[in-house]
Design an enzyme around this catalytic site. Sequence first.
Site, PDB file in Angstrom:
ATOM      1  N   GLY A  93     132.868   0.258 -25.647  1.00 10.64           N
ATOM      2  CA  GLY A  93     133.613   1.210 -25.813  1.00 10.64           C
ATOM      3  C   GLY A  93     134.009   1.091 -27.997  1.00 10.64           C
ATOM      4  CB  ALA A 135     136.615  -1.435 -22.098  1.00 14.78           C
ATOM      5  CD  GLU A 174     130.990   3.526 -24.917  1.00  9.63           C
ATOM      6  OE1 GLU A 174     131.471   2.808 -24.780  1.00  9.63           O
ATOM      7  OE2 GLU A 174     129.359   4.244 -24.320  1.00  9.63           O
ATOM      8  CD  GLU A 216     128.833  -1.371 -24.091  1.00  5.15           C
ATOM      9  OE1 GLU A 216     127.883  -1.252 -24.300  1.00  5.15           O
ATOM     10  OE2 GLU A 216     129.959  -0.227 -24.006  1.00  5.15           O
TER      11      GLU A 216
HETATM   12  C1  3H9 Z   1     132.576  -1.704 -22.748  1.00  7.61           C
HETATM   13  O1  3H9 Z   1     132.766  -1.527 -23.496  1.00  7.61           O
HETATM   14  C2  3H9 Z   1     132.401  -0.160 -21.358  1.00  7.61           C
HETATM   15  C3  3H9 Z   1     132.072   0.235 -21.495  1.00  7.61           C
HETATM   16  O2  3H9 Z   1     130.887   1.392 -22.792  1.00  7.61           O
HETATM   17  C4  3H9 Z   1     132.633   1.918 -21.085  1.00  7.61           C
HETATM   18  C5  3H9 Z   1     133.438   2.249 -20.426  1.00  7.61           C
HETATM   19  C6  3H9 Z   1     134.090   3.490 -20.065  1.00  7.61           C
HETATM   20  N1  3H9 Z   1     138.172  -6.960 -22.848  1.00  7.61           N
HETATM   21  O3  3H9 Z   1     135.192 -14.238 -26.883  1.00  7.61           O
HETATM   22  P1  3H9 Z   1     136.698 -15.112 -27.133  1.00  7.61           P
HETATM   23  C7  3H9 Z   1     139.235 -11.746 -24.809  1.00  7.61           C
HETATM   24  S1  3H9 Z   1     132.548  -3.329 -21.843  1.00  7.61           S
HETATM   25  C8  3H9 Z   1     138.808  -8.323 -22.260  1.00  7.61           C
HETATM   26  O4  3H9 Z   1     136.918 -16.294 -27.195  1.00  7.61           O
HETATM   27  P2  3H9 Z   1     135.432 -15.099 -30.013  1.00  7.61           P
HETATM   28  C9  3H9 Z   1     138.602 -13.199 -23.923  1.00  7.61           C
HETATM   29  O5  3H9 Z   1     138.733 -13.229 -22.756  1.00  7.61           O
HETATM   30  C10 3H9 Z   1     132.653  -4.234 -22.699  1.00  7.61           C
HETATM   31  N2  3H9 Z   1     139.373  -9.683 -22.994  1.00  7.61           N
HETATM   32  O6  3H9 Z   1     137.150 -14.675 -29.090  1.00  7.61           O
HETATM   33  C11 3H9 Z   1     139.287 -14.018 -24.638  1.00  7.61           C
HETATM   34  O7  3H9 Z   1     140.442 -14.761 -23.927  1.00  7.61           O
HETATM   35  P3  3H9 Z   1     141.439 -16.302 -23.350  1.00  7.61           P
HETATM   36  C12 3H9 Z   1     131.685  -4.784 -24.186  1.00  7.61           C
HETATM   37  C13 3H9 Z   1     138.164  -9.859 -24.064  1.00  7.61           C
HETATM   38  O8  3H9 Z   1     135.969 -14.663 -31.317  1.00  7.61           O
HETATM   39  C14 3H9 Z   1     140.264 -13.820 -26.063  1.00  7.61           C
HETATM   40  O9  3H9 Z   1     139.232 -12.157 -25.339  1.00  7.61           O
HETATM   41  N3  3H9 Z   1     132.085  -5.551 -25.096  1.00  7.61           N
HETATM   42  C15 3H9 Z   1     137.046  -8.612 -24.176  1.00  7.61           C
HETATM   43  O10 3H9 Z   1     134.540 -16.264 -30.163  1.00  7.61           O
HETATM   44  C16 3H9 Z   1     139.360 -14.144 -27.295  1.00  7.61           C
HETATM   45  O11 3H9 Z   1     138.098 -14.007 -26.514  1.00  7.61           O
HETATM   46  C17 3H9 Z   1     132.223  -6.916 -25.361  1.00  7.61           C
HETATM   47  O12 3H9 Z   1     131.275  -7.270 -24.079  1.00  7.61           O
HETATM   48  C18 3H9 Z   1     137.444  -7.226 -24.156  1.00  7.61           C
HETATM   49  N4  3H9 Z   1     136.551  -6.505 -24.119  1.00  7.61           N
HETATM   50  O13 3H9 Z   1     134.455 -13.080 -30.394  1.00  7.61           O
HETATM   51  C19 3H9 Z   1     132.983  -7.954 -26.112  1.00  7.61           C
HETATM   52  N5  3H9 Z   1     136.622  -9.632 -25.175  1.00  7.61           N
HETATM   53  O14 3H9 Z   1     141.535 -16.089 -25.376  1.00  7.61           O
HETATM   54  C20 3H9 Z   1     133.396  -9.614 -25.689  1.00  7.61           C
HETATM   55  C21 3H9 Z   1     137.182 -10.657 -25.365  1.00  7.61           C
HETATM   56  O15 3H9 Z   1     142.560 -15.601 -22.635  1.00  7.61           O
HETATM   57  N6  3H9 Z   1     133.771  -9.273 -25.925  1.00  7.61           N
HETATM   58  N7  3H9 Z   1     138.289 -10.607 -24.533  1.00  7.61           N
HETATM   59  O16 3H9 Z   1     140.173 -16.908 -22.795  1.00  7.61           O
HETATM   60  C22 3H9 Z   1     133.157 -10.466 -27.384  1.00  7.61           C
HETATM   61  O17 3H9 Z   1     131.929 -10.738 -27.544  1.00  7.61           O
HETATM   62  C23 3H9 Z   1     134.100 -11.329 -28.203  1.00  7.61           C
HETATM   63  O18 3H9 Z   1     134.890 -11.846 -27.451  1.00  7.61           O
HETATM   64  C24 3H9 Z   1     134.031 -11.305 -29.712  1.00  7.61           C
HETATM   65  C25 3H9 Z   1     135.363 -12.283 -30.641  1.00  7.61           C
HETATM   66  C26 3H9 Z   1     133.267 -11.499 -30.430  1.00  7.61           C
HETATM   67  C27 3H9 Z   1     134.402  -9.383 -29.597  1.00  7.61           C
END
Ligand code: 3H9
Length: 679
Positions: A101, A62, A104, A124
Amino acid sequence: MSAVTTRKDGDVLVVSANNPPVNALGHAVRAGLEAAVKAAAADSGVSAIVIRCEGRTFFAGADITEFGKPPQAPGLPDVCDLIEQSSKPVVAAIHGTALGGGLEVALGCHYRIAVPTAKLGLPEVKLGLLPGAGGTQRLPRVAGVADALPMIVFGDPVSAKKAESIGLVDRIAGEDSLEADAIAFAREIAKKTPLPVSSARTDKIEAAKADAGVFERFVTENARKLRGLDAPAACIEAVRAAVDLSYAEGVKKEREVFFKLLTGNQSKALRHVFFAERAAAKIDGIPADTPVLPIKKVGMLGAGTMGGGITMNFLSAGIPVTIVEREQAALDRGVSIIRKNYENTAKKGRITAEQVEKAMSLLTPTLDFNALADSDLVIEAVFENMDIKRDVFRRLDATIKPGAILASNTSYLNVDEMAAETKRPESVIGLHFFSPANVMKLLEVVRGAKTSPAVLKTSMELARKIGKVAVVSGVCPGFIGNRMLSQRQAQAQALILEGAKPWDVDRVLTQFGFPMGPFQMSDLAGLDIGWSAETSKSESVRDVLCERGRRGQKTGKGFYDYDENRKSSPSPETEAIIADFIAKSGKQQRAVSDEEILERLLYPMVNEGAKILEEKMAQRASDIDIVWLNGYGWPAYTGGPMFWADTVGLDKIAAALGKYGVEVAPLLKAKAEKGESFN
Ligand code: 3H9
């Protein structure tokens, strides 16, 4: 360009999302998916659907930036349901990371195909949440409770291969042919009935029902890891609902708990940490086109505990290191400790024997200072003494090739004074690693007055390469972390001289969430660090403890007594020594409440943090949080000292500091008066 586009490949509708950088499922993406699935239903020329993503990854979750804002329909749970209810089969084509998400959505699809390098997970919980779009109910049905539980409760992703073995992925695609393989797969299953619907599956739930102890066992085995956290317990609860309740009731429960967690302080704090970590990597005030210097060879001066630990970071990242000591015995000892550390890691199965040898083959131990000459970066980890450091920098400047970075691992001293000894102050920087340096995540990158943008940017990039969380600090005694720590230490000492017991001080901090308190920490480190028997004059509690052979865990006694298993108990002798000091000072011992202990330990740190910000020694309040979370065990679910201070209320903190006789930092005072916060 729109976030979701479609194209037809014969009778297969290919739905592609494009929302850089990580294809977060923001409103435009959800709306696009909804429209595409509805269009497919209405199109008799479509017999199957593939959902895939452009760019580097499948949906990474999400959109976290939307949390806390008014929800915009369609919600993610509705999109997942819509996909699942499609009468035409839907295939998720997964590359990169299908997270939260994103997974999901994939679970809502009828089939999942993934490239070998893909990772799938529900992280999450790391944001203080649980999967809120059906993940806690669909994953146990698809993968089984025993495999779903750790994925949901710890949030670590699994590989495509593992996902296939637990039934989460139906087929592995070619690494470079995902789209084509997914379309072929879709065509293959297009006529297959009935459609596998995740939420309707019961086989694996029945298996879990037969294993009544599965949840209790899991809780018992992981009690320590789950301490203090709301979300993991909620995750377990939700998975239990998947077993005990119908799907509809389980989803209701999931949603209820999701919103409770979302509005709770722990999730707010952990989401703050997520963005704070990413913000810390950004350097204020340097041009975007600043070059990154190539670091192909590192020189390490000093093979002691710090030098050895720092060296391992580079070896593990495949960067050759030349390590220099003054005497053969010290050099041999340092090298053998490095090897032993690697071998221990291999014994635990975390690296292979080949990796040990590969790392060791990159190490060149020598007594010859001149061997450092062609290094791209030299880090000195010699004794913490300014005269010695000055001398080292003069020698480095004269020996190391021009343009190379000269770094100090000092934890306290003035990097600018060291730079002043060289003809290249622009190449001098502080790289403050934390002990044990091969384990601790934090790196304070100390920006000297003349450090060039390229040297700074290179250091930050290098930190990322060796797996560190780097924070930029200005030059001030103790930088960000130790400068704040010294405030806490001073209060801890003052508290025991007023009547608080060391074990009470430690207990209050561990209850707050720290892994240990200041006196436990001193006992572990050794009370005699920086103490000398020759000059000791019984002037402090520490002096007397050391004089009596109470030098910490290594001597079986320090502030605490230790048994043969290093289990601690309060020491009557320590208590008597402290009582003696209090008596000599002419003061009365008094009972100190837990509340006072906590406030006096932590509020002065926040106060110091405010000074650090005001003096621009830290770029932003959240950087201070990152230092404390990664270097000192501050509990992540409170967000770090500055975020935590905001939740307490700066006015309350300022008032309490006044009451305890601590001068309130102007920035804290001003913010408190205006009702502002740090973040
Ligand atoms: C969820 O899904 C809830 C659902 O179950 C239910 C909903 C109803 N959203 O980490 P990076 C941005 S909760 C917005 O440096 P990498 C991040 O801030 C979510 N922004 O890259 C950064 O911005 P900036 C569950 C996001 O290659 C840029 O993207 N998912 C999100 O080292 C690059 O990120 C997670 O918790 C997001 N979801 O790693 C996964 N994700 O450039 C969270 C990233 O401005 N994400 N950004 O600083 C990660 O673990 C890593 O970003 C990922 C890539 C492994 C994907």
